[in-house]
Design a protein around this motif. Structure first.
Motif, PDB file in Angstrom:
ATOM      1  N   GLY A 145       5.790 -26.960  12.249  1.00  0.00           N
ATOM      2  CA  GLY A 145       6.112 -26.822  10.831  1.00  0.00           C
ATOM      3  C   GLY A 145       5.955 -25.387  10.368  1.00  0.00           C
ATOM      4  N   GLU A 146       4.889 -24.727  10.824  1.00  0.00           N
ATOM      5  CA  GLU A 146       4.708 -23.309  10.497  1.00  0.00           C
ATOM      6  C   GLU A 146       5.805 -22.454  11.137  1.00  0.00           C
ATOM      7  OE1 GLU A 146       2.503 -21.990   8.453  1.00  0.00           O
ATOM      8  OE2 GLU A 146       1.696 -23.985   7.987  1.00  0.00           O
ATOM      9  N   PHE A 147       6.228 -22.829  12.334  1.00  0.00           N
ATOM     10  CA  PHE A 147       7.311 -22.108  13.016  1.00  0.00           C
ATOM     11  C   PHE A 147       8.612 -22.184  12.215  1.00  0.00           C
ATOM     12  CE2 PHE A 147      11.036 -22.790  15.777  1.00  0.00           C
ATOM     13  CZ  PHE A 147      11.168 -21.531  16.332  1.00  0.00           C
ATOM     14  N   LEU A 148       8.946 -23.350  11.696  1.00  0.00           N
ATOM     15  CA  LEU A 148      10.156 -23.490  10.889  1.00  0.00           C
ATOM     16  C   LEU A 148      10.069 -22.641   9.614  1.00  0.00           C
ATOM     17  CD1 LEU A 148      10.972 -27.318  11.088  1.00  0.00           C
ATOM     18  CD2 LEU A 148      12.060 -25.436  12.320  1.00  0.00           C
ATOM     19  N   TYR A 149       8.891 -22.631   9.002  1.00  0.00           N
ATOM     20  CA  TYR A 149       8.717 -21.834   7.789  1.00  0.00           C
ATOM     21  C   TYR A 149       8.921 -20.347   8.076  1.00  0.00           C
ATOM     22  CZ  TYR A 149       6.408 -19.557   3.865  1.00  0.00           C
ATOM     23  OH  TYR A 149       6.122 -18.735   2.792  1.00  0.00           O
ATOM     24  N   LYS A 150       8.315 -19.854   9.159  1.00  0.00           N
ATOM     25  CA  LYS A 150       8.469 -18.430   9.502  1.00  0.00           C
ATOM     26  C   LYS A 150       9.899 -18.111   9.890  1.00  0.00           C
ATOM     27  CE  LYS A 150       3.661 -17.858  10.978  1.00  0.00           C
ATOM     28  NZ  LYS A 150       2.751 -17.539  12.117  1.00  0.00           N
ATOM     29  N   LEU A 151      10.556 -19.045  10.586  1.00  0.00           N
ATOM     30  CA  LEU A 151      11.952 -18.811  10.967  1.00  0.00           C
ATOM     31  C   LEU A 151      12.855 -18.751   9.733  1.00  0.00           C
ATOM     32  CD1 LEU A 151      13.982 -18.516  13.294  1.00  0.00           C
ATOM     33  CD2 LEU A 151      14.197 -21.016  13.319  1.00  0.00           C
ATOM     34  N   SER A 152      12.582 -19.582   8.745  1.00  0.00           N
ATOM     35  CA  SER A 152      13.375 -19.529   7.509  1.00  0.00           C
ATOM     36  C   SER A 152      13.172 -18.218   6.777  1.00  0.00           C
ATOM     37  CB  SER A 152      13.004 -20.705   6.602  1.00  0.00           C
ATOM     38  OG  SER A 152      11.666 -20.582   6.123  1.00  0.00           O
ATOM     39  N   GLU A 153      11.956 -17.676   6.784  1.00  0.00           N
ATOM     40  CA  GLU A 153      11.702 -16.388   6.136  1.00  0.00           C
ATOM     41  C   GLU A 153      12.448 -15.256   6.845  1.00  0.00           C
ATOM     42  OE1 GLU A 153       9.926 -15.695   3.327  1.00  0.00           O
ATOM     43  OE2 GLU A 153       9.887 -17.883   3.064  1.00  0.00           O
ATOM     44  N   LEU A 154      12.481 -15.291   8.186  1.00  0.00           N
ATOM     45  CA  LEU A 154      13.228 -14.259   8.921  1.00  0.00           C
ATOM     46  C   LEU A 154      14.718 -14.361   8.642  1.00  0.00           C
ATOM     47  CD1 LEU A 154      11.400 -14.313  12.397  1.00  0.00           C
ATOM     48  CD2 LEU A 154      11.243 -12.569  10.613  1.00  0.00           C
ATOM     49  N   MET A 155      15.236 -15.582   8.564  1.00  0.00           N
ATOM     50  CA  MET A 155      16.666 -15.742   8.307  1.00  0.00           C
ATOM     51  C   MET A 155      17.036 -15.323   6.898  1.00  0.00           C
ATOM     52  SD  MET A 155      17.484 -19.290  10.346  1.00  0.00           S
ATOM     53  CE  MET A 155      19.232 -19.136  10.022  1.00  0.00           C
ATOM     54  N   ARG A 156      16.121 -15.449   5.964  1.00  0.00           N
ATOM     55  CA  ARG A 156      16.369 -14.938   4.623  1.00  0.00           C
ATOM     56  C   ARG A 156      16.477 -13.418   4.626  1.00  0.00           C
ATOM     57  NH1 ARG A 156      12.408 -18.498   0.619  1.00  0.00           N
ATOM     58  NH2 ARG A 156      13.625 -20.439   0.747  1.00  0.00           N
ATOM     59  N   GLY A 157      15.842 -12.801   5.596  1.00  0.00           N
ATOM     60  CA  GLY A 157      15.933 -11.339   5.725  1.00  0.00           C
ATOM     61  C   GLY A 157      17.176 -10.872   6.461  1.00  0.00           C
ATOM     62  N   GLY A 158      18.052 -11.821   6.840  1.00  0.00           N
ATOM     63  CA  GLY A 158      19.303 -11.452   7.480  1.00  0.00           C
ATOM     64  C   GLY A 158      19.304 -11.560   8.990  1.00  0.00           C
ATOM     65  N   ILE A 159      18.273 -12.116   9.584  1.00  0.00           N
ATOM     66  CA  ILE A 159      18.205 -12.251  11.045  1.00  0.00           C
ATOM     67  C   ILE A 159      18.788 -13.600  11.433  1.00  0.00           C
ATOM     68  CG2 ILE A 159      16.646 -12.351  13.028  1.00  0.00           C
ATOM     69  CD1 ILE A 159      14.736 -10.559  11.543  1.00  0.00           C
ATOM     70  N   ASP A 160      19.612 -13.636  12.471  1.00  0.00           N
ATOM     71  CA  ASP A 160      20.210 -14.890  12.916  1.00  0.00           C
ATOM     72  C   ASP A 160      19.164 -15.734  13.656  1.00  0.00           C
ATOM     73  OD1 ASP A 160      20.641 -14.546  16.069  1.00  0.00           O
ATOM     74  OD2 ASP A 160      21.011 -12.623  15.067  1.00  0.00           O
ATOM     75  N   PRO A 161      19.427 -17.035  13.851  1.00  0.00           N
ATOM     76  CA  PRO A 161      18.412 -17.931  14.439  1.00  0.00           C
ATOM     77  C   PRO A 161      17.936 -17.496  15.813  1.00  0.00           C
ATOM     78  CG  PRO A 161      20.158 -19.218  13.431  1.00  0.00           C
ATOM     79  CD  PRO A 161      20.602 -17.796  13.382  1.00  0.00           C
ATOM     80  N   VAL A 162      18.866 -17.006  16.674  1.00  0.00           N
ATOM     81  CA  VAL A 162      18.463 -16.618  18.030  1.00  0.00           C
ATOM     82  C   VAL A 162      17.485 -15.462  17.985  1.00  0.00           C
ATOM     83  CG1 VAL A 162      19.270 -15.742  20.245  1.00  0.00           C
ATOM     84  CG2 VAL A 162      20.603 -17.472  19.033  1.00  0.00           C
ATOM     85  N   LYS A 163      17.812 -14.428  17.239  1.00  0.00           N
ATOM     86  CA  LYS A 163      16.907 -13.274  17.136  1.00  0.00           C
ATOM     87  C   LYS A 163      15.609 -13.678  16.440  1.00  0.00           C
ATOM     88  CE  LYS A 163      20.443  -9.647  17.118  1.00  0.00           C
ATOM     89  NZ  LYS A 163      21.018  -8.523  16.351  1.00  0.00           N
ATOM     90  N   GLY A 164      15.710 -14.622  15.514  1.00  0.00           N
ATOM     91  CA  GLY A 164      14.493 -15.078  14.856  1.00  0.00           C
ATOM     92  C   GLY A 164      13.534 -15.751  15.820  1.00  0.00           C
TER      93      GLY A 164
END
Length: 450
Positions: A145-164
């Motif tokens: 759950g924490e991983f999904l939250y951090k991944l969503s924050e990175l994607m909001r910064g413009g990073i695609d899922p793979v790089k995230g």
């Protein structure tokens, strides 16, 4: 340095064996302990241990006990005749008496105890493993759950899922750090995002995580505002985990109820064994109209009932509170250990021969009329090996060949008084006080008239 190399080689060969032969954890945590338990029981049976003593052996034990009581009575009569002869001034003829040696044949009727130990050997490793697996699974679900939250924050910064995922693999993600690193390495080597995420789901081993990974993969391929979707997904997963925790907390009351019920069963059987059953067994077979009532081992039957109830009660707890029977083995093990200790302490006092000394202080060799209580109670004194009184100890009383007698507890000074009612037939009656495997006897002489 060499130790690390050896450990890595050992892990590698263990992984190869596990993959090639598809060895599951249950083979080690359940299969091997069950096999060991069966071998323990088999060896015990071959060594002569049984649930109940053979018929011939039990009759031999009864005959031996009767012979010992008869010998004690004859010795008492001889002592009284010698005392009367001394008072008359006569010199009794010297006679040599061979010391009577009583060889106690200990029957190996303890197979039920061995089965209890074997059952614990069979279920404890599996119960510990399932407990640890569930505990680690909960940690992995929270970390995901924490991983999904951090991944969503990175994607909001413009990073695609793979790089995230690759970026998060360099950070500490707790219980799923290794799984995320493996997924990131798979993506770097050219595997698809979907395949890598499903591998991560398989390594985490959670149905809940597998469901949310499917959502993440679908969101990554369909496009749109993926960051917000991942954020809502992480919040939803946290809510689900919170609901599961609340449900488990509410169901814990049933665990307490089952444990208290087991304790109540033990207390009730203890009351029956120490108060009601000794009185019933002492009433006599003729008054109750039942044959062999005094020979029934109620304590052993209660022992079997309590242990079986502990085993199956634990399985029911696992099914009710956690939804799977396998999670009930830990409760079965705990209940069986606690019940076994309580039963052996309260219902089956395993006193070693010679631990207690039981002697008749007063009331021995009284003469009375059959069917009437004694004029004076028979008082037995119970002491330990050092001669100290043993207070608060249950003393089982029996009278043979028939009569009414009640068992009781020793007082503070280690004495216990009993007023038996012998049968109506003329003859000598034997009163036996038993504590564990130690016993003491007194005699009652029934005449037609005083």
């Amino acid at each position: 340095m060499k130790t690390d190399i050896y450990l890595q080689v050992l892990k590698r060969y263990a992984q190869i064996v596990r993959i090639r032969y598809n060895i599951k954890r249950e083979y080690l945590t359940l299969g091997i302990p069950v096999f060991a338990a069966l071998m323990i029981v088999l060896v015990a049976i071959l060594a002569g241990h049984t649930l109940f003593p053979p018929e011939g052996q039990s009759s031999a034990a009864v005959n031996s006990e009767a012979a010992a009581k008869q010998a004690a009575y004859e010795a008492l009569v001889a002592e009284m005749e010698a005392s009367e002869a001394a008072e008359r001034g006569e010199l009794p003829a010297s006679q040599e008496t061979e010391p009577v040696t009583e060889e106690k044949d200990k029957s190996k009727d303890d197979l039920d105890h061995i089965i209890v130990f074997a059952t614990l050997v069979a279920i404890i490793p599996f119960s510990i493993d399932t407990f640890l697996q569930k505990k680690n699974l909960k940690k992995r679900e929270v970390a995901f759950g924490e991983f999904l939250y951090k991944l969503s924050e990175l994607m909001r910064g413009g990073i695609d899922p793979v790089k995230g995922v690759v970026t998060l693999s360099r950070s500490n993600l707790g219980a799923i750090s290794k799984s995320v690193k493996d997924a990131a390495s798979s993506m770097v080597l050219g595997h698809s995002f979907e395949d890598s995420m499903h591998r991560m789901s398989a390594s985490i081993g959670s149905r809940l995580v597998n469901k949310y990974i499917d959502i993440v993969v679908m969101a990554a391929y369909t496009g749109g505002n993926v960051a917000d979707l991942l954020f809502r997904t992480s919040e939803d997963m946290r809510a689900v985990i919170g609901i599961e925790r609340e449900k488990e907390a509410n169901l814990k009351q049933y665990i307490i109820i089952f444990y208290l019920a087991q304790g109540i069963i033990i207390m009730l059987t203890n009351i029956l064994s120490t108060s009601l059953l000794p009185m019933i067994q002492g009433v006599g077979l003729e008054m109750l109209g039942g044959a062999g009532l005094s020979d029934i081992n109620f304590e052993r039957g209660f022992f079997h009932m309590i242990v079986l109830n502990a085993f199956f009660g634990g399985l029911i707890i696992g099914q009710i509170t956690e939804g799977e029977i396998k999670h009930g083995f830990k409760h079965s093990a705990i209940l069986m250990v606690l019940s076994y200790v309580a039963v052996v302490t309260l219902l089956l006092p395993a006193g070693i021969a010679g631990t207690y000394t039981i002697t008749a202080m007063s009331g021995d060799a009284q003469e009375t009329i059959g069917g009437l209580p004694l004029q004076e109670p028979i008082v037995f004194n119970v002491t330990d090996t050092d001669g100290n009184p043993v207070p608060g100890t249950f003393v089982k009383m029996t009278i043979e060949p028939q009569g009414v007698i009640t068992s009781s507890m020793t007082k503070e000074d280690g004495t216990v008084a009993v007023t038996p009612i012998p049968g109506s037939d003329k003859g000598t009656y034997i009163v036996t006080a038993t504590v564990g495997e130690s016993s003491g006897i007194a005699t009652i002489i029934v005449n037609d008239e005083f």
